[in-house]
Each structure stands twice: as structure tokens, then as C-alpha cells.
Design an enzyme around this catalytic site. Structure first.
Site, PDB file in Angstrom:
ATOM      1  N   GLY A  49       0.855  -1.182   0.000  1.00 23.79           N
ATOM      2  CA  GLY A  49       0.000   0.000   0.000  1.00 23.79           C
ATOM      3  C   GLY A  49       0.885   1.222   0.000  1.00 23.79           C
ATOM      4  O   GLY A  49       1.757   1.349  -0.847  1.00 23.79           O
ATOM      5  N   GLU A  50       0.682   2.083   0.964  1.00 31.35           N
ATOM      6  CA  GLU A  50       1.478   3.304   1.045  1.00 31.35           C
ATOM      7  C   GLU A  50       1.940   3.459   2.500  1.00 31.35           C
ATOM      8  O   GLU A  50       1.119   3.717   3.385  1.00 31.35           O
ATOM      9  CB  GLU A  50       0.620   4.487   0.571  1.00 31.35           C
ATOM     10  N   SER A  51       3.239   3.274   2.683  1.00 36.86           N
ATOM     11  CA  SER A  51       3.756   3.203   4.059  1.00 36.86           C
ATOM     12  C   SER A  51       3.586   4.509   4.824  1.00 36.86           C
ATOM     13  O   SER A  51       3.405   4.495   6.048  1.00 36.86           O
ATOM     14  CB  SER A  51       5.221   2.784   4.050  1.00 36.86           C
ATOM     15  N   CYS A  81       6.127  -5.157   0.350  1.00 42.50           N
ATOM     16  CA  CYS A  81       6.263  -3.800  -0.189  1.00 42.50           C
ATOM     17  C   CYS A  81       6.136  -2.733   0.907  1.00 42.50           C
ATOM     18  O   CYS A  81       7.043  -2.593   1.717  1.00 42.50           O
ATOM     19  CB  CYS A  81       5.296  -3.609  -1.347  1.00 42.50           C
ATOM     20  N   ARG A 110      12.741   3.570   0.002  1.00 39.23           N
ATOM     21  CA  ARG A 110      11.405   3.673  -0.597  1.00 39.23           C
ATOM     22  C   ARG A 110      11.511   4.013  -2.084  1.00 39.23           C
ATOM     23  O   ARG A 110      12.425   4.740  -2.481  1.00 39.23           O
ATOM     24  CB  ARG A 110      10.578   4.776   0.074  1.00 39.23           C
ATOM     25  N   ILE A 138       5.627  -2.935  -7.490  1.00 42.48           N
ATOM     26  CA  ILE A 138       4.856  -1.707  -7.717  1.00 42.48           C
ATOM     27  C   ILE A 138       5.428  -0.612  -6.819  1.00 42.48           C
ATOM     28  O   ILE A 138       5.295  -0.690  -5.602  1.00 42.48           O
ATOM     29  CB  ILE A 138       3.357  -1.919  -7.399  1.00 42.48           C
ATOM     30  N   ARG A 139       6.082   0.349  -7.401  1.00 39.88           N
ATOM     31  CA  ARG A 139       6.769   1.408  -6.633  1.00 39.88           C
ATOM     32  C   ARG A 139       7.481   0.816  -5.413  1.00 39.88           C
ATOM     33  O   ARG A 139       7.295   1.220  -4.282  1.00 39.88           O
ATOM     34  CB  ARG A 139       5.775   2.515  -6.226  1.00 39.88           C
ATOM     35  N   HIS A 183       4.977  -8.301  -4.387  1.00 36.28           N
ATOM     36  CA  HIS A 183       3.639  -8.624  -3.864  1.00 36.28           C
ATOM     37  C   HIS A 183       3.255 -10.085  -4.110  1.00 36.28           C
ATOM     38  O   HIS A 183       2.558 -10.378  -5.078  1.00 36.28           O
ATOM     39  CB  HIS A 183       2.599  -7.732  -4.561  1.00 36.28           C
ATOM     40  N   GLU A 185       1.020 -11.618  -2.761  1.00 40.78           N
ATOM     41  CA  GLU A 185      -0.442 -11.728  -2.630  1.00 40.78           C
ATOM     42  C   GLU A 185      -1.144 -11.545  -3.972  1.00 40.78           C
ATOM     43  O   GLU A 185      -2.322 -11.839  -4.109  1.00 40.78           O
ATOM     44  CB  GLU A 185      -0.969 -10.712  -1.600  1.00 40.78           C
TER      45      GLU A 185
HETATM   46  N1  GLN Z   1       5.978   3.130  -2.397  1.00 45.00           N
HETATM   47  C1  GLN Z   1       5.099   2.632  -1.387  1.00 45.00           C
HETATM   48  C2  GLN Z   1       5.502   3.106  -0.004  1.00 45.00           C
HETATM   49  O1  GLN Z   1       6.443   3.802   0.169  1.00 45.00           O
HETATM   50  C3  GLN Z   1       5.040   1.123  -1.384  1.00 45.00           C
HETATM   51  C4  GLN Z   1       4.357   0.624  -2.622  1.00 45.00           C
HETATM   52  C5  GLN Z   1       3.627  -0.667  -2.457  1.00 45.00           C
HETATM   53  O2  GLN Z   1       3.367  -1.153  -1.352  1.00 45.00           O
HETATM   54  N2  GLN Z   1       3.213  -1.212  -3.573  1.00 45.00           N
HETATM   55  O3  GLN Z   1       4.858   2.762   0.938  1.00 45.00           O
END
Ligand code: GLN
Length: 205
Positions: A49-51, A81, A110, A138-139, A183, A185
Site C-alpha cells: 500500500g502506502e507506508s 512492499c 522507498r 509496484i513502486r 507482492h 499476494e
Molecule cells: N511506495 C510505497 C511506499 O512507500 C510502497 C508501494 C507498495 O506497497 N506497492 O509505501
């Protein structure tokens, strides 16, 4: 004995995908959003997700100290991630004030693969698994420096493969905590989740 309860941190991110993966494997799964739920679990999954957002919500929901204490006391955990970032003791390229739960003696960077390779997929050799894992990034972060107790489970392979710099560390384990930059999952391969479920069972016995 009943299957040990595995909690999926459910403040933000791809919670549902982890819940399905664990459920398919026959694990007992619950969502973790409240302090009481932290007390009930025997293992924790932190989704992608987004940390930065996850960190804020974990603090806002009063979960941070409890989760840190359980992790420090040896509760098994798996993070993908953003989950890897949450489990890292140190972060590079984080906005000021971003905190983690910690547990892994390493520095994670990150969004490490850069903008031009925002997302990519590749097959990785993964320690302990005989066939490669198809990994979706993904990112994604990578692991930059690690302490002596951290085991490397996977690195991105060939130089330039899908734009990924060769040799970067993308999966690690320290004791009962495992984390991947990608990921597991996503897709049908359940081997990494299966190993985690087994870790929780062994730890619980
Ligand atoms: N770039 C996201 C972060 O810093 C992580 C991306 C992801 O979980 N797919 O949290």
C-alpha cells in the site's frame, strides 16, 4: 489445537488479497484495526500500500506501541512492499517524521527502482523454493544495508532485466520476520504465504 490466528493489518493497502491468500491456505485470519485485535493474534501480515499513510493511521488508531511491542517480543510477521517498509528499522527516502514498526535490522529505500520503472514483473530465485517466484513490483523498495542477523532470500537478477538494477535485495528474513519488496499476494503462487503460515504454526506450538 485450533489454527493460530493470523492478523492482517487493515488500516490501508491490499488487505483483501492477503486475506484470500491466507484463507486459501486454511489459516485462521482476522483484520487488525483496533488495539484489542493486536492482543488476539499469533502472527501479523502487513500488506502492500502506502507506508506513509499506513504509518499515520497506525499511530492514529493507537496500534503503534502495541504492534512494536509484539514484534519486539518475537511475534512472526510478514510484510510485502509497504509492509517491508513498516517492518524495517530504518528508512531511506522517507518524508520527515515517517516512522516504522521495526523488527528487521536493515535500511530500506522507498520507491527505490525509480520513476521510469514504477512497476515491473520478473522471475526471481527465492531461497528455500525450488522453482522461481514470479514477482510483481509496484513502486517497490529495496533493502540497502542489512545487519548480521538478516538473511537475504532474493535479489533481482540480471543487469537491466526489466530495468531493474542487478543484485538488489528484494526479500529478507530475520528470525520469524519475513519481508518482500514485491507482492506475493498478487497472482496464484501461495508458496511464500504458505511458508509464513508454517512459521506461525511452529512458533505457536
Ligand atoms: N511506495 C510505497 C511506499 O512507500 C510502497 C508501494 C507498495 O506497497 N506497492 O509505501
Amino acid at each position: 489445537m485450533a489454527a493460530p490466528l493470523i492478523g492482517v493489518l487493515a488500516v490501508q493497502g491490499d488487505v483483501r488479497e492477503h486475506v484470500s491468500a491466507l484463507t486459501e491456505l486454511g489459516a485462521a485470519v482476522t483484520l487488525v484495526r483496533r488495539p484489542e485485535e493486536v492482543e488476539q493474534i499469533e502472527g501479523l501480515v502487513i500488506p502492500g500500500g502506502e507506508s506513509t499513510v499506513m504509518d499515520k493511521l497506525v499511530r492514529a488508531f493507537g496500534l503503534r506501541d502495541l504492534l512494536r511491542a509484539r514484534l519486539a517480543a518475537g511475534m512472526p510477521a510478514f510484510g510485502s512492499c509497504a509492509g517491508m517498509i513498516m517492518l524495517a528499522d530504518r528508512i531511506a527516502d522517507a518524508p520527515q517524521g515517517q516512522q516504522t514498526l521495526g523488527g528487521l535490522d536493515l535500511t530500506v529505500r522507498r520507491n527505490a527502482f525509480g520513476r521510469q520503472v514504477d512497476s515491473f514483473e520478473t522471475d526471481l530465485d527465492f531461497a528455500g523454493l525450488d522453482a522461481p517466484v514470479h514477482a510483481v513490483f509496484i513502486r517497490a523498495p529495496w533493502v540497502e544495508t542489512l545487519g548480521p542477523d538478516v538473511e537475504v532470500l532474493a535479489r533481482v537478477g540480471h543487469a537491466g532485466a526489466e530495468g531493474a538494477p542487478a543484485g538488489r535485495i528484494v526479500a529478507v528474513r530475520q528470525g520469524t520476520i519475513t519481508a518482500t519488496s514485491f507482492h506475493p499476494e498478487v497472482g496464484r503462487d501461495r508458496r511464500i504465504h504458505a511458508e509464513f503460515v508454517e512459521t506461525v504454526r511452529r512458533h505457536h506450538r
